[in-house]
Design a protein around this motif. Structure first.
Motif, short mmCIF file in Angstrom:
data_model
loop_
_atom_site.label_atom_id
_atom_site.label_comp_id
_atom_site.label_asym_id
_atom_site.label_seq_id
_atom_site.Cartn_x
_atom_site.Cartn_y
_atom_site.Cartn_z
N THR A 1 18.53 -11.58 56.86
CA THR A 1 18.67 -10.18 56.44
C THR A 1 20.10 -9.87 56.05
O THR A 1 20.36 -9.20 55.03
CB THR A 1 18.22 -9.22 57.56
OG1 THR A 1 16.85 -9.47 57.87
CG2 THR A 1 18.37 -7.77 57.12
N ALA B 1 20.77 -8.94 52.18
CA ALA B 1 21.20 -7.56 51.96
C ALA B 1 22.61 -7.50 51.40
O ALA B 1 22.91 -6.70 50.51
CB ALA B 1 21.10 -6.77 53.27
N THR C 1 10.62 -12.40 52.15
CA THR C 1 9.92 -11.18 51.74
C THR C 1 8.47 -11.41 51.36
O THR C 1 7.69 -10.45 51.29
CB THR C 1 10.65 -10.51 50.56
OG1 THR C 1 10.87 -11.48 49.53
CG2 THR C 1 11.97 -9.91 51.01
N VAL D 1 13.44 -4.99 49.68
CA VAL D 1 13.91 -5.55 50.95
C VAL D 1 14.12 -4.46 51.99
O VAL D 1 13.76 -4.62 53.16
CB VAL D 1 15.21 -6.35 50.74
CG1 VAL D 1 15.85 -6.73 52.07
CG2 VAL D 1 14.94 -7.60 49.91
N THR E 1 11.43 -5.51 54.85
CA THR E 1 11.94 -6.32 55.96
C THR E 1 11.80 -5.64 57.32
O THR E 1 11.51 -6.32 58.32
CB THR E 1 13.40 -6.72 55.70
OG1 THR E 1 13.52 -7.27 54.39
CG2 THR E 1 13.87 -7.74 56.71
N TYR F 1 15.90 -0.77 62.29
CA TYR F 1 16.23 -1.93 61.46
C TYR F 1 16.59 -1.50 60.03
O TYR F 1 17.47 -2.09 59.41
CB TYR F 1 15.06 -2.91 61.43
CG TYR F 1 15.48 -4.33 61.13
CD1 TYR F 1 16.23 -5.04 62.06
CD2 TYR F 1 15.14 -4.96 59.95
CE1 TYR F 1 16.64 -6.34 61.81
CE2 TYR F 1 15.52 -6.26 59.69
CZ TYR F 1 16.28 -6.95 60.62
OH TYR F 1 16.68 -8.24 60.37
N ILE G 1 20.05 -2.47 58.22
CA ILE G 1 20.14 -3.08 56.89
C ILE G 1 21.05 -2.27 55.98
O ILE G 1 21.80 -2.81 55.15
CB ILE G 1 18.74 -3.18 56.24
CG1 ILE G 1 17.89 -4.21 56.96
CG2 ILE G 1 18.84 -3.56 54.77
CD1 ILE G 1 16.49 -4.30 56.42
#
Length: 401
Positions: A83, A87, A195, A286, A290, A321, A325
């Motif tokens: 991640t 990201a 993903t 994403v 995610t 989360y 991110i």
């Protein structure tokens, strides 16, 4: 169509940047890797969908049921590391794209400003708009990005014979010992990596909850990955046609300038808009998808619940989360754009053989999937996926030595 969501999420970062850099480093000889990447991702995603539609469990739920906490210790740390890099790469890509469109200061300062704004915009759209707004924005973005990139590749067409050779004569150029690394990065970037697990959550949002939807998902995924392959081929052609200095903003400006001669300023601006749509759709995908994986894992592995909540987007783990991110990967704005893209693609590529192995074990058992268990073709493709990555790892280890 969820297949298009998979394409839009995987295409933006992996194909636009990694395929361009790979095309520049290795040339048209590597086109076959785009097709291989798309086919492998289709087989993997179809296996994930088939498992969920037959058993009623997401892939993560299935792993939790049959393999227990050991899977958490393997998957959760990997998800956190992946991640951060994916990201970071997306925030970087949005920043340099917006600098190419609306330059204000120098490229580094603009990358910081626009990258932060893009991350916050993705956060707001996911949190406020929900799945319906997400799907509409992604549909518009993928249409714009596909048309502009394919038109660009046609304008820079290097010759049909070279394209056919690159597609049907698989070779890996040395590229000063980096050919294998870039090949793995390209295969890892085409069509998404981690993903693709989110496809199961998207089809659930649309009410596909039984085995009667298996063929629907296959058609859906075939159209999505065909678009992904065409997009990836176009980006390799574009990357092969221009000089790339290794900086994201310079790359995008060079691509845009290549359109100015045949199409004028209008063509240049259209391409830049398409490039931003490609990258921002990937970021938005994403950001939206995610947190599903984290929240699902949290409830199954850490909260020790047999089933996650029905509306997982409204849970605290999902929102926490999403918040993480949005802000933590902003640290990646201080990384080099090219290196961030390669790191995220390579880390994502490591996930593919692990997923193939798990699907071989889970989807091959008739007591779990009955008549919908893996057929001969699916089994062979999954085995080839494992062998392919093992061979590449061995060759790369030889280069390191």
């Amino acid at each position: 169509m969820p297949g298009m969501l998979v394409a839009a999420t995987g295409v933006g970062s992996g194909d636009l940047a990694t395929a361009s850099f790979t095309g520049n480093q290795l040339g048209l000889a590597i086109l076959w890797a785009v097709v291989v990447g798309g086919i492998l991702k289709f087989v993997l995603t179809e296996g994930l969908a088939r498992w969920q539609l037959v058993t009623g469990q997401t892939f993560i739920q299935g792993v939790a049921t049959h393999y227990g906490l050991i899977a958490a210790w393997l998957f959760m740390p990997y998800l956190l590391v992946w991640t951060f890099f994916v990201a970071s790469a997306l925030i970087n890509a949005c920043g340099v794209t917006m600098h190419a469109i609306f330059p204000i200061y120098d490229s580094f300062t603009d990358k910081l400003i626009y990258g932060i704004i893009s991350s916050l915009a993705g956060f707001a759209l996911v949190l406020v708009g929900g799945f319906n707004l997400f799907e509409k924005i992604m549909t518009v973005c993928i249409g714009i990005m596909f048309i502009t990139v394919v038109v660009t590749a046609i304008l820079l067409w290097p010759g049909t014979s070279q394209i056919l050779t690159g597609l049907f004569v698989p070779v890996i150029p040395d590229a000063q010992g980096k050919g294998i690394v870039w090949t793995v990065a390209l295969i890892g970037g085409v069509g998404g990596t981690v993903t693709i697990l989110c496809y199961g959550y998207w089809i659930k949002e649309l009410g596909r909850t039984s085995s009667t939807f298996i063929n629907t998902c296959r058609i859906d995924l075939a159209s999505g990955y065909l678009m992904t392959i065409l997009f990836g081929i176009a980006m390799v052609i574009i990357g092969n046609s221009i000089e790339i200095e290794g900086h994201g903003a310079g790359l995008l400006i060079a691509l845009a300038n290549s359109l100015e001669k045949p199409l004028g300023l209008t063509g240049r601006w259209l391409f830049l808009i398409g490039a931003f749509c490609a990258i921002f759709s990937s970021l938005l995908g994403v950001w939206q998808a995610t947190p599903y994986l984290f929240a699902d894992s949290w409830h199954l592995f850490l909260a020790r619940k047999k089933k996650p909540p029905r509306h997982i987007m409204h849970t605290k783990p999902y929102r926490y989360y999403l918040l993480a991110i949005t802000f933590i990967p902003m640290l990646g704005l201080f990384m080099q754009f090219k290196e961030a893209q390669k790191l995220y693609a390579l880390i994502g590529a490591l996930f593919i053989p692990l997923l193939a192995l798990t699907l071989l074990m889970m989807n091959s058992r008739k007591k779990w999937l009955g008549k919908h268990c893996n057929g001969l073709l699916s089994t062979l493709t999954l085995i080839v996926t494992l062998l392919f990555f093992l061979i590449l790892a061995f060759l790369q280890w030889g280069n390191i030595q």
